[in-house]
Design a protein around this motif. Sequence first.
Motif, short mmCIF file in Angstrom:
data_model
loop_
_atom_site.label_atom_id
_atom_site.label_comp_id
_atom_site.label_asym_id
_atom_site.label_seq_id
_atom_site.Cartn_x
_atom_site.Cartn_y
_atom_site.Cartn_z
N GLN A 414 0.88 -1.19 0.07
CA GLN A 414 -0.01 0.17 0.03
C GLN A 414 0.69 1.31 -0.09
OE1 GLN A 414 -2.77 0.18 3.21
NE2 GLN A 414 -3.56 2.17 2.78
N THR A 415 2.04 1.29 0.69
CA THR A 415 2.65 2.37 0.66
C THR A 415 3.56 2.76 -0.55
OG1 THR A 415 3.23 2.00 3.25
CG2 THR A 415 4.91 3.27 2.11
N GLY A 416 3.79 1.47 -1.15
CA GLY A 416 4.54 1.69 -2.36
C GLY A 416 3.70 2.20 -3.57
N ASN A 417 2.35 1.85 -3.66
CA ASN A 417 1.48 2.39 -4.38
C ASN A 417 1.00 3.76 -4.36
OD1 ASN A 417 1.00 -0.28 -5.88
ND2 ASN A 417 -0.79 -0.83 -4.48
N GLU A 418 0.85 4.11 -2.93
CA GLU A 418 0.89 5.73 -2.79
C GLU A 418 1.81 6.41 -3.17
OE1 GLU A 418 0.30 5.80 1.39
OE2 GLU A 418 -1.75 4.98 1.38
#
Length: 445
Positions: A414-418
Amino acid sequence: MEAEDDAAGAIIGDEEIYANVRDETDSQRHRPIISGEQLDVEAYAALYTGRTKTTRLLFIADKCGAPSMELEALRMAYDEIKKGENTQLFREVVGKINGRLGPNYALDDAWADAVDRRAELKKDKLENELNAYRTNLIKESIRMGYNDFGDFYYAHGQLGEAFKNYVRTRDYCTTSKHIIHMCLNAILLSIEMGQFTHVTSYVGKAEQTADGLDPVTIAKLRCAAGLSHLEGKKYKLAARKFLEVGPELGNNYTEVISPQDVATYGSLCALASFDRSELKSKVIDNTNFRNFLELVPEIRELINDFHTSHYASCLEYLGNLKTNLLLDIHLHDHVETLYEQIRSKALIQYTLPFVSVDLNMMANAFNTSVTGLEKELEALITNDQIQARIDSHNKILYARHADQRNGTFQRVLQTGNEFDRELRAMLLRANLIKHDYNLKAARKH
């Protein structure tokens, strides 16, 4: 048992089971020193006054199942009734005694007839006075006339008529104190008749009359609201009301509830509905409520035992108190439910900090059998109150915890996508600025 590791990504194997052994001397130190002695009827009755004293004595006589206690309660009820004017209740008590207490507690026809004759004369006098007040249209006199009629009917056990007359004073109240007085009378009658919807209504009316509220009246209203919530099985709301009762109550509400009742009702409702932090802040650390708890040491001790996880001691206190609590006119219908909820909370709190629990040790901690404990845990697991599974062969309870590794991976993705989305937005803005691309709104002509 094994304490849960809070570090993210820590993996604990199901086979790693450690015993959480409590020091035996600690257990002995907290062992309850309380016997299951039967209720001291005389000391209990001394806590109350008026009609509620008689009502509680008759309730004990009906429910106790012990002939000696029954006769003691009936004897005291007989003596108390003869101080008043309720001949109908007097005859009922004499019928229940049925000659078992000797000639001194037989039907006193002369006394009953004399009281009835005086009642007829007084009723005629009150009617004439009230008619005169109505003719003269003096509001204060009419209010007092209806109050006198309410007192008359209450003294003679006609609660419905008493309630009607007290409520009729409402149209003739000219001050806040008059309204408060009317509400308190209506609340008292409603409690004795078991009409707790009226209790809630008149408590609300009284609380809206802020000018006439003194600390003692506020304490009485909170007691009445607590009883109403208790009757409706709203235990958390009941606990909050009883816990808000201030020390000003003293012995000023013994016609309905004693300070010991405030401590008992409030504590049991709190145990059944509060979490650990609420129990600490609102009960144990509550300086006002501590004054009530000092009057009932057994209740104070079981509260502390529950909070400090000495569940065997706490449940033993509850077991010893149960017989007497079942003789309480307001609490008897709720004892089983409250005890069940308290025990369930104890089981949940016991298992909460651990990844695995040895059922044999847990059964010893709760003074029960492993088979019985398994059934209790099964019910809690089925109702989603405990997230766990039972190894019936090895007699171990395993907690179901979220997969920490999988959770960590999901958070990383999720952090990577953001980050990717924010970076693309920054590049787009940089290109727009580089090529001096500005979108201007068309001018309106």
